[in-house]
Design a protein around this motif. Structure first.
Motif, PDB file in Angstrom:
ATOM      1  N   SER A  36       0.848  -1.196   0.000  1.00 48.03           N
ATOM      2  CA  SER A  36       0.000   0.000   0.000  1.00 48.03           C
ATOM      3  C   SER A  36       0.880   1.240   0.000  1.00 48.03           C
ATOM      4  CB  SER A  36      -0.932   0.007   1.212  1.00 48.03           C
ATOM      5  OG  SER A  36      -0.211   0.266   2.406  1.00 48.03           O
ATOM      6  N   SER A  37       0.325   2.328  -0.468  1.00 47.13           N
ATOM      7  CA  SER A  37       1.011   3.612  -0.413  1.00 47.13           C
ATOM      8  C   SER A  37      -0.019   4.693  -0.146  1.00 47.13           C
ATOM      9  CB  SER A  37       1.793   3.902  -1.695  1.00 47.13           C
ATOM     10  OG  SER A  37       0.928   3.977  -2.812  1.00 47.13           O
ATOM     11  N   LEU A  38       0.448   5.785   0.459  1.00 46.04           N
ATOM     12  CA  LEU A  38      -0.472   6.839   0.881  1.00 46.04           C
ATOM     13  C   LEU A  38      -1.179   7.459  -0.326  1.00 46.04           C
ATOM     14  CD1 LEU A  38      -1.682   8.586   3.075  1.00 46.04           C
ATOM     15  CD2 LEU A  38       0.314  10.101   2.874  1.00 46.04           C
ATOM     16  N   ARG A  39      -0.403   7.775  -1.320  1.00 45.54           N
ATOM     17  CA  ARG A  39      -0.990   8.361  -2.517  1.00 45.54           C
ATOM     18  C   ARG A  39      -0.598   7.519  -3.714  1.00 45.54           C
ATOM     19  NH1 ARG A  39       1.016  12.711   0.308  1.00 45.54           N
ATOM     20  NH2 ARG A  39       2.780  12.937  -1.097  1.00 45.54           N
ATOM     21  N   ASP A  40      -0.042   8.113  -4.727  1.00 44.67           N
ATOM     22  CA  ASP A  40       0.227   7.381  -5.953  1.00 44.67           C
ATOM     23  C   ASP A  40       1.492   6.535  -5.799  1.00 44.67           C
ATOM     24  OD1 ASP A  40       1.110  10.584  -6.930  1.00 44.67           O
ATOM     25  OD2 ASP A  40       2.572   9.009  -6.538  1.00 44.67           O
ATOM     26  N   PRO A  41       1.793   5.714  -6.839  1.00 43.35           N
ATOM     27  CA  PRO A  41       2.928   4.787  -6.729  1.00 43.35           C
ATOM     28  C   PRO A  41       4.268   5.484  -6.531  1.00 43.35           C
ATOM     29  CG  PRO A  41       1.472   4.110  -8.497  1.00 43.35           C
ATOM     30  CD  PRO A  41       0.988   5.461  -8.039  1.00 43.35           C
ATOM     31  N   LEU A  42       4.320   6.789  -6.722  1.00 41.90           N
ATOM     32  CA  LEU A  42       5.569   7.486  -6.497  1.00 41.90           C
ATOM     33  C   LEU A  42       5.926   7.539  -5.022  1.00 41.90           C
ATOM     34  CD1 LEU A  42       5.249  10.493  -8.968  1.00 41.90           C
ATOM     35  CD2 LEU A  42       6.498   8.377  -9.285  1.00 41.90           C
ATOM     36  N   ASN A  43       4.898   7.342  -4.210  1.00 40.35           N
ATOM     37  CA  ASN A  43       5.155   7.318  -2.778  1.00 40.35           C
ATOM     38  C   ASN A  43       5.724   5.974  -2.345  1.00 40.35           C
ATOM     39  OD1 ASN A  43       3.702   9.640  -0.858  1.00 40.35           O
ATOM     40  ND2 ASN A  43       3.149   9.645  -3.011  1.00 40.35           N
ATOM     41  N   THR A  44       6.330   5.974  -1.202  1.00 40.45           N
ATOM     42  CA  THR A  44       6.877   4.749  -0.645  1.00 40.45           C
ATOM     43  C   THR A  44       5.791   3.698  -0.479  1.00 40.45           C
ATOM     44  OG1 THR A  44       8.544   5.995   0.547  1.00 40.45           O
ATOM     45  CG2 THR A  44       8.095   3.761   1.322  1.00 40.45           C
ATOM     46  N   GLN A  45       6.071   2.513  -0.945  1.00 39.79           N
ATOM     47  CA  GLN A  45       5.131   1.415  -0.788  1.00 39.79           C
ATOM     48  C   GLN A  45       5.529   0.567   0.420  1.00 39.79           C
ATOM     49  OE1 GLN A  45       4.051  -0.812  -4.278  1.00 39.79           O
ATOM     50  NE2 GLN A  45       4.505   0.896  -5.611  1.00 39.79           N
ATOM     51  N   TYR A  46       4.531   0.188   1.170  1.00 42.32           N
ATOM     52  CA  TYR A  46       4.725  -0.657   2.343  1.00 42.32           C
ATOM     53  C   TYR A  46       4.217  -2.051   2.004  1.00 42.32           C
ATOM     54  CZ  TYR A  46       5.568   3.719   4.721  1.00 42.32           C
ATOM     55  OH  TYR A  46       6.082   4.934   5.086  1.00 42.32           O
ATOM     56  N   PHE A  47       5.063  -3.019   2.205  1.00 38.41           N
ATOM     57  CA  PHE A  47       4.734  -4.378   1.786  1.00 38.41           C
ATOM     58  C   PHE A  47       4.305  -5.248   2.964  1.00 38.41           C
ATOM     59  CE2 PHE A  47       5.988  -4.870  -2.653  1.00 38.41           C
ATOM     60  CZ  PHE A  47       6.628  -3.684  -2.884  1.00 38.41           C
ATOM     61  N   GLY A  48       3.411  -6.183   2.661  1.00 39.24           N
ATOM     62  CA  GLY A  48       3.066  -7.231   3.611  1.00 39.24           C
ATOM     63  C   GLY A  48       4.114  -8.328   3.590  1.00 39.24           C
ATOM     64  N   PRO A  49       3.970  -9.327   4.462  1.00 36.25           N
ATOM     65  CA  PRO A  49       4.980 -10.380   4.586  1.00 36.25           C
ATOM     66  C   PRO A  49       4.937 -11.410   3.465  1.00 36.25           C
ATOM     67  CG  PRO A  49       3.184 -10.780   6.093  1.00 36.25           C
ATOM     68  CD  PRO A  49       2.912  -9.442   5.469  1.00 36.25           C
ATOM     69  N   GLY A  50       3.900 -11.409   2.661  1.00 35.73           N
ATOM     70  CA  GLY A  50       3.828 -12.351   1.551  1.00 35.73           C
ATOM     71  C   GLY A  50       3.023 -13.595   1.864  1.00 35.73           C
ATOM     72  N   THR A  51       2.489 -14.201   0.809  1.00 34.28           N
ATOM     73  CA  THR A  51       1.781 -15.487   0.886  1.00 34.28           C
ATOM     74  C   THR A  51       2.421 -16.409  -0.126  1.00 34.28           C
ATOM     75  OG1 THR A  51      -0.341 -14.524   1.544  1.00 34.28           O
ATOM     76  CG2 THR A  51      -0.393 -16.703   0.511  1.00 34.28           C
ATOM     77  N   ARG A  52       2.901 -17.566   0.363  1.00 35.02           N
ATOM     78  CA  ARG A  52       3.491 -18.546  -0.552  1.00 35.02           C
ATOM     79  C   ARG A  52       2.408 -19.514  -0.992  1.00 35.02           C
ATOM     80  NH1 ARG A  52       8.574 -20.515  -1.600  1.00 35.02           N
ATOM     81  NH2 ARG A  52       9.489 -19.312   0.099  1.00 35.02           N
ATOM     82  N   LEU A  53       2.121 -19.512  -2.280  1.00 31.06           N
ATOM     83  CA  LEU A  53       1.066 -20.363  -2.834  1.00 31.06           C
ATOM     84  C   LEU A  53       1.672 -21.396  -3.767  1.00 31.06           C
ATOM     85  CD1 LEU A  53      -1.954 -20.996  -3.329  1.00 31.06           C
ATOM     86  CD2 LEU A  53      -1.854 -19.371  -5.225  1.00 31.06           C
ATOM     87  N   THR A  54       1.284 -22.641  -3.552  1.00 30.88           N
ATOM     88  CA  THR A  54       1.702 -23.738  -4.427  1.00 30.88           C
ATOM     89  C   THR A  54       0.466 -24.383  -5.021  1.00 30.88           C
ATOM     90  OG1 THR A  54       3.653 -24.160  -3.066  1.00 30.88           O
ATOM     91  CG2 THR A  54       2.977 -25.902  -4.585  1.00 30.88           C
ATOM     92  N   VAL A  55       0.450 -24.539  -6.330  1.00 26.44           N
ATOM     93  CA  VAL A  55      -0.666 -25.192  -7.010  1.00 26.44           C
ATOM     94  C   VAL A  55      -0.163 -26.502  -7.605  1.00 26.44           C
ATOM     95  CG1 VAL A  55      -2.450 -25.002  -8.764  1.00 26.44           C
ATOM     96  CG2 VAL A  55      -1.688 -22.956  -7.542  1.00 26.44           C
ATOM     97  N   LEU A  56      -0.763 -27.602  -7.158  1.00 21.32           N
ATOM     98  CA  LEU A  56      -0.316 -28.923  -7.605  1.00 21.32           C
ATOM     99  C   LEU A  56      -1.348 -29.607  -8.474  1.00 21.32           C
ATOM    100  CD1 LEU A  56       1.183 -30.139  -4.218  1.00 21.32           C
ATOM    101  CD2 LEU A  56       2.416 -29.174  -6.161  1.00 21.32           C
TER     102      LEU A  56
END
Lengths: 113, 109
Positions: free
Chosen positions: A93-113
């Motif tokens: 997420s970022s406060l305004r447009d993509p030029l602003n700093t983006q804050y990332f979540g920890p991620g989700t590892r997905l495996t499709v078998l």
């Protein structure tokens, strides 16, 4: 503040199954993003949202859907899981447009078998 | 189209020494931001430093600094006094949301 949170952290799906990856931010950011990261690669943008009720496609949207009913939540939906969707998914997420700093979540590892 | 290129898939540095990670980009935008992100084994993306293209002065954050060459479209990251905790994948990124393939940094004790 929790920042950006994602659930689940790990998931294994069978081909053809569906699931929703959850993403929530508590920073009152207008912009939210979904990326996928394949092994050894940088991130690729799947979808993004500039505010509640507004979403748009990124670089690799096929096979995914999103919704943004509130400022806080930006779930990513996989309708018919395919092995090509095996990846690590990041929400940001970022406060305004993509030029602003983006804050990332920890991620989700997905495996499709 | 916007592209970001990191030509060094892996780099290695001795602890306490300096290392420079390279990044080149291509954009038609006149005003843009550039970022370096760090991704440790936990996989979470952490912002290291950002540079506004309209600023001539290179951005600096403690031991991290950039060498921004706008005409050459080059945006390298210098890490001084490297620490073991700096070992990670480093990604260069530009607007809009284009990431390079990453550079894996190993710090040798």
């Amino acid at each position: 503040n929790a920042g950006v949170t994602q659930t689940p952290k790990f998931r294994i799906l069978k081909i053809g199954q569906s699931m929703t990856l959850q993403c929530t931010q508590d920073m009152n950011h207008n912009y939210m993003y979904w990326y996928r990261q394949d092994p050894g690669m940088g991130l690729k943008l799947i979808y993004y949202s500039v505010g509640a009720g507004i979403t748009d496609k990124g670089e690799v949207p096929n096979g995914y859907n999103v919704s943004r009913s509130t400022t806080e939540d930006f779930p990513l939906r996989l309708e018919l899981a395919a092995p090509s969707q095996t990846s690590v998914y990041f929400c940001a997420s970022s406060l305004r447009d993509p030029l602003n700093t983006q804050y990332f979540g920890p991620g989700t590892r997905l495996t499709v078998l | 189209a916007q592209t970001v290129t990191q030509s060094q898939p892996e780099m290695s540095v001795q602890e306490a020494e300096t290392v420079t990670l390279s990044c080149t980009y291509d954009t038609s935008e006149s005003d843009y931001y550039l970022f370096w992100y760090k991704q440790p084994p936990s996989r979470q993306m952490i912002l290291v430093i950002r540079q506004e293209a309209y600023k001539q002065q290179n951005a600096t954050e403690n031991r991290f600094s950039v060498n921004f060459q706008k005409a050459a479209k080059s945006f390298s990251l210098k890490i001084s006094d490297s620490q073991l905790g700096d070992a990670a994948m480093y990604f260069c990124a530009s607007i809009i949301l284009r990431f390079g393939a990453g550079t894996r940094l190993t710090v040798k004790p």
